[in-house]
Design a protein around this motif. Structure first.
Motif, PDB file in Angstrom:
ATOM      1  N   ILE A 165       0.394   0.272  -7.542  1.00 42.67           N
ATOM      2  CA  ILE A 165       0.945   0.030  -6.271  1.00 42.67           C
ATOM      3  C   ILE A 165       0.374   0.393  -5.038  1.00 42.67           C
ATOM      4  O   ILE A 165      -0.178   1.605  -5.154  1.00 42.67           O
ATOM      5  N   LEU A 166      -0.215  -0.587  -4.073  1.00 45.39           N
ATOM      6  CA  LEU A 166      -0.686  -0.154  -3.008  1.00 45.39           C
ATOM      7  C   LEU A 166       0.242  -0.151  -1.723  1.00 45.39           C
ATOM      8  O   LEU A 166       0.617  -1.277  -1.289  1.00 45.39           O
ATOM      9  N   GLY A 167       0.417   0.906  -0.973  1.00 42.21           N
ATOM     10  CA  GLY A 167       0.980   1.031  -0.061  1.00 42.21           C
ATOM     11  C   GLY A 167       0.531   0.707   1.513  1.00 42.21           C
ATOM     12  O   GLY A 167      -0.888   0.505   1.221  1.00 42.21           O
ATOM     13  N   ASN A 168       1.264   0.618   2.431  1.00 37.42           N
ATOM     14  CA  ASN A 168       0.596   0.347   3.869  1.00 37.42           C
ATOM     15  C   ASN A 168       1.048   1.470   4.832  1.00 37.42           C
ATOM     16  O   ASN A 168       1.638   2.419   4.625  1.00 37.42           O
ATOM     17  N   LYS A 176       5.652   3.014   6.610  1.00 38.88           N
ATOM     18  CA  LYS A 176       6.139   3.496   5.418  1.00 38.88           C
ATOM     19  C   LYS A 176       7.588   2.893   4.924  1.00 38.88           C
ATOM     20  O   LYS A 176       7.728   2.941   3.707  1.00 38.88           O
ATOM     21  N   ASP A 177       8.296   2.299   5.744  1.00 39.63           N
ATOM     22  CA  ASP A 177       9.487   1.797   5.363  1.00 39.63           C
ATOM     23  C   ASP A 177       9.110   0.279   4.414  1.00 39.63           C
ATOM     24  O   ASP A 177      10.079   0.157   3.567  1.00 39.63           O
ATOM     25  N   SER A 178       8.059  -0.333   4.706  1.00 38.36           N
ATOM     26  CA  SER A 178       7.859  -1.397   3.864  1.00 38.36           C
ATOM     27  C   SER A 178       7.621  -1.086   2.414  1.00 38.36           C
ATOM     28  O   SER A 178       7.907  -1.616   1.261  1.00 38.36           O
ATOM     29  N   THR A 179       6.856   0.270   2.200  1.00 38.62           N
ATOM     30  CA  THR A 179       6.221   0.705   0.942  1.00 38.62           C
ATOM     31  C   THR A 179       7.668   1.254   0.203  1.00 38.62           C
ATOM     32  O   THR A 179       7.965   1.020  -1.011  1.00 38.62           O
ATOM     33  N   LYS A 227       4.290   1.660 -16.500  1.00 42.56           N
ATOM     34  CA  LYS A 227       3.893   2.927 -15.749  1.00 42.56           C
ATOM     35  C   LYS A 227       3.172   2.482 -14.543  1.00 42.56           C
ATOM     36  O   LYS A 227       2.246   1.582 -14.428  1.00 42.56           O
ATOM     37  N   PHE A 228       3.908   2.864 -13.207  1.00 43.70           N
ATOM     38  CA  PHE A 228       3.491   2.724 -11.971  1.00 43.70           C
ATOM     39  C   PHE A 228       2.875   3.843 -11.298  1.00 43.70           C
ATOM     40  O   PHE A 228       3.233   4.760 -11.625  1.00 43.70           O
ATOM     41  N   VAL A 229       1.495   3.341 -10.839  1.00 42.76           N
ATOM     42  CA  VAL A 229       0.857   4.294 -10.153  1.00 42.76           C
ATOM     43  C   VAL A 229       0.571   3.933  -8.808  1.00 42.76           C
ATOM     44  O   VAL A 229       0.267   2.590  -8.418  1.00 42.76           O
ATOM     45  N   ILE A 230       1.151   4.635  -7.750  1.00 44.86           N
ATOM     46  CA  ILE A 230       1.048   4.494  -6.598  1.00 44.86           C
ATOM     47  C   ILE A 230       0.013   5.217  -5.696  1.00 44.86           C
ATOM     48  O   ILE A 230      -0.388   6.457  -5.847  1.00 44.86           O
ATOM     49  N   LYS A 231      -0.740   4.334  -4.800  1.00 45.43           N
ATOM     50  CA  LYS A 231      -1.685   4.866  -3.879  1.00 45.43           C
ATOM     51  C   LYS A 231      -1.347   4.557  -2.482  1.00 45.43           C
ATOM     52  O   LYS A 231      -1.365   3.504  -2.150  1.00 45.43           O
ATOM     53  N   VAL A 276       1.840  -3.952  -0.746  1.00 47.75           N
ATOM     54  CA  VAL A 276       2.835  -3.993   0.240  1.00 47.75           C
ATOM     55  C   VAL A 276       2.362  -4.728   1.392  1.00 47.75           C
ATOM     56  O   VAL A 276       1.212  -4.455   1.868  1.00 47.75           O
ATOM     57  N   GLY A 277       2.847  -5.718   1.883  1.00 48.70           N
ATOM     58  CA  GLY A 277       2.933  -6.481   2.971  1.00 48.70           C
ATOM     59  C   GLY A 277       1.366  -6.896   3.545  1.00 48.70           C
ATOM     60  O   GLY A 277       0.712  -7.398   2.963  1.00 48.70           O
ATOM     61  N   ASP A 278       0.974  -6.115   4.517  1.00 50.53           N
ATOM     62  CA  ASP A 278      -0.023  -6.116   5.288  1.00 50.53           C
ATOM     63  C   ASP A 278      -1.458  -5.286   4.873  1.00 50.53           C
ATOM     64  O   ASP A 278      -2.493  -5.444   5.513  1.00 50.53           O
TER      65      ASP A 278
END
Length: 620
Positions: free
Chosen positions: A470-473, A476-479, A496-500, A537-539
């Protein structure tokens, strides 16, 4: 939930607005359509209309002067080009998305020849905006279930006054807190490098190599090996950083402690921009703020001209808050502080032959460009350090703004260092002058040259359980919206989810106990090797890195947001907006491995950096 009915001659159109999602249905249709799909199909025309609006507003004349001239300060800086209105950042101006939707709505109304609008519910700003469209098009509008009609009418008549004074209070609080912070600031060291063999670099204090930072070594993932190449020319680097909280330094004090260690280097000098704040700047900010308030009051008639040629749309109800925030509120104080910090830096620093900065077309950049030229330093280059996204309107302006060289025109760098053929094409399609670009390698993305899996018939990755990255941006609300959607999907524990997360928007994974979720802050260059599939996530520009690295990418767009992904228009990329769509795509991706493909020529990539070498050789 909002229900908007638009009746036409012999047919009607139903528009639903719920949780920022707009859907519409013509009477002859069997199912509703997403307004976002209409925007995607007509994006070029819709985007050009909003850009035209900004240009029209900038040129609006009051007492013989256009708006940009009214907000020109005696010190030589122009606060207009630092405003949220002209910056066009969806991060700072969330109503831009609704402005784009209104343009799409007007097109639908005109195409279908509507003669009546029946509106149910809706927030105040959208109701006012749609009422203005109906009034200007001279079509009827009926508002149903308007429970707080009287109250909203009262607010409508007085909201400008509330917004004005509310922003005034926020500005005074921000200025007071800035004043208080002076008692805890660290004094600036003026030990800058000077002479023909020095360079000034403006950057962000984020994306630092954590292990090297602990050893007192500065290494930025935004610049990678470029500083080392600059040093090889015998050139020493002066750095000014914007502080952003990160794992390397979560507070300004920790950042300053790191900078003290970094400054032990013989080739680099570092400072934080906010270290230049002092009592004299606070005084200048206060008196210039009073001047801007006066100008804002004198130009208030501009509120009647928040539209573009031949349009029925009035953007004022949506952008009123951005207007007052930019010139009356905390953003005004913040911009003035940046202006006089930049003024102090470039007045004191020895002549710099060349300057580089990360080109994102933010307000602070325009203050920096004006200060750079005010004190007659050399050439300054905006470095396109990342990808370009279609709906990131910061990078797109009307041709009149791009070519204008008048005193009150928008500040621009001497050149833009563009990092690949696709970003260059996007710029040229947006009417930029081709002579304003310098071609350079994308130093942040050289790791794509190490994608050895592209030569293999299949991925060599074997997992005991399926792993998804999972790639956040930065939003924060979008993630959080993505994680909430995943939480709604039944999971049997085999995934298994791995978030960066983005370093500026870290996530507390303990809030999602149902998910088999792990945090991993390994540099992306190493992390991508471990996965076949990811959800971005999004952008986030990391989505492009994942795609170019062969991963199967699902892009999650939070409810109602524009498609700001750098992968918009790319084949083989799936876009989803809710948990049902996400679940379906995850099932399709379940057993997929890295794709076998030829590396796309999005960036110029060469570890020896011949283009950067050629560029630097002209100056040193």
């Amino acid at each position: 939930m909002t229900h908007l009915f638009i009746f036409m001659k012999n047919k009607f159109l139903l528009l639903n607005i719920s949780d920022n999602v707009w859907t519409y249905r013509i009477s002859s249709d069997h199912s509703p359509r997403y307004l976002s799909d209409y925007i995607d199909l007509n994006s070029e025309n819709i985007k050009s209309k909003y850009i035209l609006f900004i240009n029209t507003l900038s040129n609006y004349k009051i007492n013989g002067k256009n708006i940009s001239e009214h907000f020109y300060l005696k010190s030589g800086y122009n606060i207009w080009w630092m405003s949220k209105i002209t910056e066009k950042s969806s991060y700072k101006s969330p109503q831009i998305s609704n402005c784009i939707k209104l343009i799409a709505l007007e097109e639908i109304i005109l195409f279908n020849k509507c003669d009546k609008i029946v509106l149910t519910g809706g927030n105040f700003e959208l109701i006012e905006s749609i009422k203005k469209i109906s009034k200007n098009l001279k079509i009827k509008i009926v508002i149903n279930d308007y429970t707080f009609n009287y109250f909203l009418d009262f607010i409508k008549k007085n909201i400008c006054h509330f917004t004005f004074f509310f922003n005034l209070i926020k500005a005074m609080i921000f200025l007071f807190l800035s004043y208080i912070s002076l008692w805890f600031r660290t004094k600036v060291s003026n030990n800058w490098f000077k002479g023909e063999k020095s360079i000034m670099i403006f950057s962000y204090f984020i994306h630092l190599d954590l292990n090297k930072s602990k050893k007192g070594i500065f290494y930025s993932r935004q610049w990678e090996q470029l500083p080392k190449l600059i040093n090889s020319f015998g050139v020493k680097c002066n750095w000014v950083h914007h502080f952003l909280s990160s794992e390397a330094a979560s507070s300004p004090k920790q950042a300053i402690d790191l900078l003290k260690k970094f400054n032990l280097s013989q080739n680099h000098r570092h400072a934080l921009l906010n270290s230049y704040l002092d009592f004299s700047i606070i005084k200048k900010v206060f008196f210039n703020y009073l001047y801007i308030i006066k100008k804002t009051i004198h130009t208030i008639s501009v509120r009647n001209h928040f539209k573009f040629d031949k349009s029925s749309i009035d953007f004022w109800p949506l952008l009123m808050e951005d207007w007052y925030s930019s010139f009356i509120g905390a953003a005004s104080i913040e911009n003035l502080i940046v202006i006089f910090q930049m003024d102090k830096i470039f007045k004191e620093i020895p002549y710099q032959k060349l300057g580089l900065y990360l080109n994102e077309n933010q307000g602070w950049e325009r203050a920096m460009l004006q200060a750079w030229r005010k004190y007659k330093h050399g050439e300054i280059i905006g470095v396109q350090h990342s990808s370009l996204r279609y709906w990131d309107l910061r990078y797109f302006d009307h041709k009149e703004i791009l070519i204008s060289k008048e005193k009150f025109s928008q500040p621009k760098p001497d050149y833009i260092a563009v990092n690949g053929p696709i970003p260059l094409k996007i710029y040229l399609d947006a009417k930029y002058d081709k002579e304003s670009f310098i071609k350079v390698e994308a130093v942040r993305y050289l790791f794509h040259l190490n994608n050895t899996f592209l030569k293999n018939e299949s991925s060599s990755i074997k997992n005991e359980s399926k792993k998804i990255l999972i790639l956040g941006n930065i939003i924060k609300d979008s993630t959080i919206a993505l994680l909430s959607s995943l939480n709604k999907i039944y999971l049997d524990g085999s995934v298994k989810f791995v978030i960066k997360a983005h370093p500026g928007a870290l996530i507390n994974v303990k809030k999602y106990p149902k998910l088999n979720l792990e945090v991993n802050n390994t540099p992306l260059v190493d992390l991508l090797k471990e996965f076949d599939n990811c959800i971005a996530v999004g952008d986030t520009t990391a989505a492009l890195d994942a795609h170019l690295s062969g991963l199967n990418v699902i892009v999650f767009l939070a409810k109602g947001e524009l498609n700001l992904s750098p992968l918009k228009g790319f084949t083989g990329v799936d876009f989803v907006r809710n948990s049902d769509q996400l679940n379906k795509m995850m099932e399709l991706h379940k057993n997929k491995r890295k794709k076998i493909k030829t590396k796309q020529s999005y960036y110029w990539l060469d570890k020896s950096l011949p283009k950067w070498n050629s560029f630097l050789n002209k100056y040193y």
